[in-house]
Design a protein around this motif. Structure first.
Motif, mmCIF file in Angstrom:
data_model
loop_
_atom_site.group_PDB
_atom_site.id
_atom_site.type_symbol
_atom_site.label_atom_id
_atom_site.label_comp_id
_atom_site.label_asym_id
_atom_site.label_seq_id
_atom_site.Cartn_x
_atom_site.Cartn_y
_atom_site.Cartn_z
ATOM 1 N N ILE A 17 -45.414 -15.157 -55.664
ATOM 2 C CA ILE A 17 -45.660 -16.601 -55.811
ATOM 3 C C ILE A 17 -47.141 -16.842 -56.092
ATOM 4 O O ILE A 17 -47.508 -17.572 -57.033
ATOM 5 N N GLU A 36 -56.172 -11.684 -50.773
ATOM 6 C CA GLU A 36 -54.979 -11.099 -50.144
ATOM 7 C C GLU A 36 -55.400 -10.412 -48.849
ATOM 8 O O GLU A 36 -56.357 -9.645 -48.829
ATOM 9 N N ARG A 37 -54.640 -10.675 -47.799
ATOM 10 C CA ARG A 37 -54.926 -10.137 -46.465
ATOM 11 C C ARG A 37 -54.903 -8.598 -46.429
ATOM 12 O O ARG A 37 -55.749 -7.961 -45.825
ATOM 13 N N ALA A 44 -42.583 -9.627 -49.043
ATOM 14 C CA ALA A 44 -41.222 -9.776 -49.583
ATOM 15 C C ALA A 44 -41.143 -9.355 -51.049
ATOM 16 O O ALA A 44 -40.120 -8.833 -51.497
ATOM 17 N N SER A 45 -42.247 -9.542 -51.772
ATOM 18 C CA SER A 45 -42.192 -9.326 -53.225
ATOM 19 C C SER A 45 -42.031 -7.870 -53.637
ATOM 20 O O SER A 45 -41.681 -7.600 -54.784
ATOM 21 N N ASN A 48 -37.674 -6.525 -52.347
ATOM 22 C CA ASN A 48 -36.430 -7.187 -52.767
ATOM 23 C C ASN A 48 -35.654 -6.382 -53.808
ATOM 24 O O ASN A 48 -36.012 -5.265 -54.144
ATOM 25 N N HIS A 51 -33.904 -8.954 -58.625
ATOM 26 C CA HIS A 51 -32.877 -9.656 -59.400
ATOM 27 C C HIS A 51 -33.313 -11.101 -59.590
ATOM 28 O O HIS A 51 -33.372 -11.860 -58.612
ATOM 29 N N ALA A 176 -57.436 -15.246 -45.403
ATOM 30 C CA ALA A 176 -57.942 -16.612 -45.241
ATOM 31 C C ALA A 176 -57.708 -17.033 -43.804
ATOM 32 O O ALA A 176 -56.641 -16.796 -43.238
ATOM 33 N N GLY A 363 -34.934 -17.531 -50.235
ATOM 34 C CA GLY A 363 -34.637 -16.142 -50.571
ATOM 35 C C GLY A 363 -34.532 -15.843 -52.049
ATOM 36 O O GLY A 363 -34.001 -14.796 -52.430
ATOM 37 N N GLY A 365 -37.383 -16.155 -54.300
ATOM 38 C CA GLY A 365 -38.752 -16.329 -54.805
ATOM 39 C C GLY A 365 -39.034 -15.540 -56.072
ATOM 40 O O GLY A 365 -39.854 -15.962 -56.895
ATOM 41 N N MET A 366 -38.391 -14.370 -56.240
ATOM 42 C CA MET A 366 -38.592 -13.633 -57.496
ATOM 43 C C MET A 366 -38.048 -14.474 -58.652
ATOM 44 O O MET A 366 -38.630 -14.541 -59.726
ATOM 45 N N THR A 367 -36.915 -15.111 -58.412
ATOM 46 C CA THR A 367 -36.252 -15.917 -59.439
ATOM 47 C C THR A 367 -37.088 -17.131 -59.817
ATOM 48 O O THR A 367 -37.274 -17.431 -60.996
HETATM 49 C C1 LIG Z 1 -34.898 -7.796 -48.885
HETATM 50 C C2 LIG Z 1 -35.162 -8.947 -49.801
HETATM 51 C C3 LIG Z 1 -34.401 -9.091 -50.958
HETATM 52 C C4 LIG Z 1 -34.669 -10.160 -51.821
HETATM 53 N N1 LIG Z 1 -34.047 -10.198 -53.035
HETATM 54 C C5 LIG Z 1 -34.432 -11.133 -53.944
HETATM 55 C C6 LIG Z 1 -33.926 -11.111 -55.258
HETATM 56 O O1 LIG Z 1 -33.224 -10.193 -55.655
HETATM 57 N N2 LIG Z 1 -34.239 -12.140 -56.077
HETATM 58 C C7 LIG Z 1 -35.086 -13.137 -55.708
HETATM 59 O O2 LIG Z 1 -35.308 -14.058 -56.474
HETATM 60 N N3 LIG Z 1 -35.671 -13.125 -54.493
HETATM 61 C C8 LIG Z 1 -35.366 -12.159 -53.609
HETATM 62 N N4 LIG Z 1 -35.937 -12.148 -52.369
HETATM 63 C C9 LIG Z 1 -36.889 -13.198 -52.019
HETATM 64 C C10 LIG Z 1 -38.247 -12.914 -52.614
HETATM 65 O O3 LIG Z 1 -38.602 -11.560 -52.449
HETATM 66 C C11 LIG Z 1 -39.278 -13.816 -51.929
HETATM 67 O O4 LIG Z 1 -38.840 -15.167 -51.986
HETATM 68 C C12 LIG Z 1 -40.629 -13.707 -52.618
HETATM 69 O O5 LIG Z 1 -41.001 -12.358 -52.777
HETATM 70 C C13 LIG Z 1 -41.679 -14.459 -51.816
HETATM 71 O O6 LIG Z 1 -42.911 -14.239 -52.442
HETATM 72 P P1 LIG Z 1 -44.249 -14.684 -51.740
HETATM 73 O O7 LIG Z 1 -45.334 -14.354 -52.683
HETATM 74 O O8 LIG Z 1 -44.111 -16.078 -51.254
HETATM 75 O O9 LIG Z 1 -44.300 -13.815 -50.416
HETATM 76 P P2 LIG Z 1 -44.842 -12.335 -50.148
HETATM 77 O O10 LIG Z 1 -44.415 -11.386 -51.193
HETATM 78 O O11 LIG Z 1 -44.462 -12.017 -48.746
HETATM 79 O O12 LIG Z 1 -46.405 -12.480 -50.310
HETATM 80 C C14 LIG Z 1 -47.198 -13.235 -49.432
HETATM 81 C C15 LIG Z 1 -48.559 -12.547 -49.391
HETATM 82 O O13 LIG Z 1 -49.460 -13.358 -48.642
HETATM 83 C C16 LIG Z 1 -50.301 -12.480 -47.914
HETATM 84 N N5 LIG Z 1 -50.906 -13.234 -46.813
HETATM 85 C C17 LIG Z 1 -50.319 -13.716 -45.703
HETATM 86 N N6 LIG Z 1 -51.208 -14.378 -44.945
HETATM 87 C C18 LIG Z 1 -52.400 -14.312 -45.590
HETATM 88 C C19 LIG Z 1 -53.697 -14.810 -45.318
HETATM 89 N N7 LIG Z 1 -53.954 -15.533 -44.213
HETATM 90 N N8 LIG Z 1 -54.687 -14.553 -46.195
HETATM 91 C C20 LIG Z 1 -54.461 -13.820 -47.321
HETATM 92 N N9 LIG Z 1 -53.237 -13.325 -47.622
HETATM 93 C C21 LIG Z 1 -52.216 -13.579 -46.777
HETATM 94 C C22 LIG Z 1 -49.373 -11.375 -47.451
HETATM 95 O O14 LIG Z 1 -50.097 -10.221 -47.070
HETATM 96 C C23 LIG Z 1 -48.496 -11.195 -48.687
HETATM 97 O O15 LIG Z 1 -48.998 -10.181 -49.552
HETATM 98 C C24 LIG Z 1 -35.672 -11.112 -51.488
HETATM 99 C C25 LIG Z 1 -36.415 -10.962 -50.311
HETATM 100 C C26 LIG Z 1 -36.177 -9.887 -49.484
HETATM 101 C C27 LIG Z 1 -37.017 -9.738 -48.259
#
Ligand SMILES: Cc1cc2nc3c(=O)[nH]c(=O)nc-3n(C[C@H](O)[C@H](O)[C@H](O)COP(=O)(O)OP(=O)(O)OC[C@H]3O[C@@H](n4cnc5c(N)ncnc54)[C@H](O)[C@@H]3O)c2cc1C
Length: 382
Positions: A17, A36-37, A44-45, A48, A51, A176, A363, A365-367
């Motif tokens: 995201i 990034e922390r 999560a990214s 997964n 897909h 942050a 769930g 977020g990739m999409t």
């Molecule tokens: C097992 C699994 C299967 C899934 N399958 C799918 C799928 O097939 N298709 C789909 O669309 N979605 C899928 N999802 C959902 C998707 O993976 C998530 O919705 C998406 O990856 C969320 O992305 P994000 O960037 O918000 O979170 P994250 O990838 O968790 O990234 C958040 C980042 O913020 C960083 N962070 C946190 N706090 C701080 C801070 N204070 N300062 C700096 N950095 C910080 C973390 O270290 C992390 O790197 C799946 C999720 C899981 C867990």
């Protein structure tokens, strides 16, 4: 760019995201800093299925998913990401499953959800359709617009691409911890010094409650934990699309909203209640290296216990084996965690002046990543 430069945008979090926001902002010529922390993204990214479940979204999410698809394909070319327009195949083993697919197909433009008989379903799976037995398969559907991306490599490559742009920088190991309004925007506090930006977008996934506990509580954001595995099938097993099954039809909105879904739920409740007990979504995708990502279960908590219950993994594996007709050799297991909310599928809110928090709480977020990001960047910079 040095640490004193005030950027147009500062993104907190280098998951999909945050990086989607950064990439689209960079494309528009904005100056961007990502913090990034961790030393590399492990959220999560990377955990997964990879897909991009475009077709099974509905309403506003379907519109965002289609925008996201277009951006995924373009940015993948630029940044060297793996994003294949393979579509997805939904397997059907009963009339109740076929009824859901038929109803969805009738509600969409021709070609978007294509009904298949058993032979056509096998053919759409790619070589694996002939290589494995697929017991009890009676038909299925092809979801044309779905993409298959590679979760293990995507965020690393995308972060490298963003960092390689002249007007952008990614800082690792830089959490942050605070946000203060200043005359030229927002000052973000980190243990590695402070950074200033005109706009800040906070994309920390399920850890939103660490930075903005009240907003996270109001939106009832929880952690959803999932048992996942990586396996290898027999020699030469090649699967093209993502593969979904009956339990997927009980999760994704476009299926759930069909009238036929109620009968399917009754059927699964009778024939495989253990799947509902663990919140299963029996599905799988193949990575470019041939390994297969297998899952999954869903459990909800404010803080996720780190332990993987082997009986849950075994239930999933048994049903995966029954679906494919072959037991995968398990190479890895892991726990995935994502943000979840019953209130709404997305959290997008200006939490402080010029600080917008974005978390996909459904769930997918990739999409939705590049669709949500386009919407945020449009609203902040035009
Ligand atoms: C097992 C699994 C299967 C899934 N399958 C799918 C799928 O097939 N298709 C789909 O669309 N979605 C899928 N999802 C959902 C998707 O993976 C998530 O919705 C998406 O990856 C969320 O992305 P994000 O960037 O918000 O979170 P994250 O990838 O968790 O990234 C958040 C980042 O913020 C960083 N962070 C946190 N706090 C701080 C801070 N204070 N300062 C700096 N950095 C910080 C973390 O270290 C992390 O790197 C799946 C999720 C899981 C867990």
């Amino acid at each position: 760019m040095n640490n004193e430069t005030t950027t147009d945008l500062l993104v907190v979090g280098a998951g999909i995201i945050g990086l989607a926001h950064a990439a689209l902002a960079v494309e528009r010529g904005l100056s961007v800093r990502v913090i990034e922390r961790d030393h590399r993204a492990v959220g999560a990214s990377i955990r997964n299925f990879g897909h991009c479940c475009i077709t099974a979204q509905s309403g506003e999410l379907l519109r965002l998913a289609q925008v996201s698809r277009r951006n995924w394909l373009r940015i993948s070319e630029l940044a060297g990401l793996h994003a294949a327009p393979t579509g997805a195949v939904v397997l059907a083993h009963s009339d109740a499953e076929l009824a859901v697919l038929k109803e969805l197909s009738a509600s969409r433009e021709p070609g978007q959800v294509v009904l298949l008989d058993a032979a056509e379903t096998r053919a759409k799976l790619g070589p694996a359709g002939a290589q494995a037995p697929w017991p009890g398969l009676i038909g299925g559907a092809f979801l044309r617009d779905d993409l298959r991306v590679d979760p293990r490599t995507t965020v690393g490559r995308l972060a490298d691409w963003v960092d390689s742009r002249p007007q952008a920088i990614v800082h690792w190991n830089t959490p942050a911890s605070g946000f203060t309004s200043v005359p030229d925007g927002v000052r973000v506090t980190t243990p590695r010094g402070d950074f200033t930006a005109s706009q800040v977008v906070v994309c920390v996934g399920h850890d939103l409650d660490h930075l903005f506990p009240e907003e996270a509580a109001e939106h009832r954001i929880q952690r959803c934990s999932l048992n996942m595995a990586l396996g290898r099938m027999s020699e030469g097993f090649r699967l093209s699309p993502a593969v979904l099954t009956a339990t997927s039809m009980l999760r994704y909105p476009a299926f759930v909203e069909t009238e036929a879904a109620a009968e399917l739920r009754d059927q699964v409740t009778t024939t495989a209640p253990e799947l509902l007990e663990v919140g299963a979504n029996i599905m799988f995708t193949q990575r470019p290296d041939g390994t297969v990502i297998l899952g999954d279960s869903h459990h909800y908590h404010r803080t996720a216990p780190p332990f993987l219950d082997e009986s849950v993994s075994e239930t999933l594996l048994e049903h995966l084996e029954n679906t494919i007709g072959e037991r995968p050799r398990i190479l890895e297991r892991w726990q995935g965690v994502y943000a979840s909310s019953e209130v709404a599928p997305l959290f997008v809110q200006e939490v402080l002046p010029d600080v917008t928090a974005v978390s996909v709480t459904s769930g997918v977020g990739m999409t939705l990543s590049f669709g949500v990001a386009e919407r945020t960047i449009d609203s902040l910079f035009t």
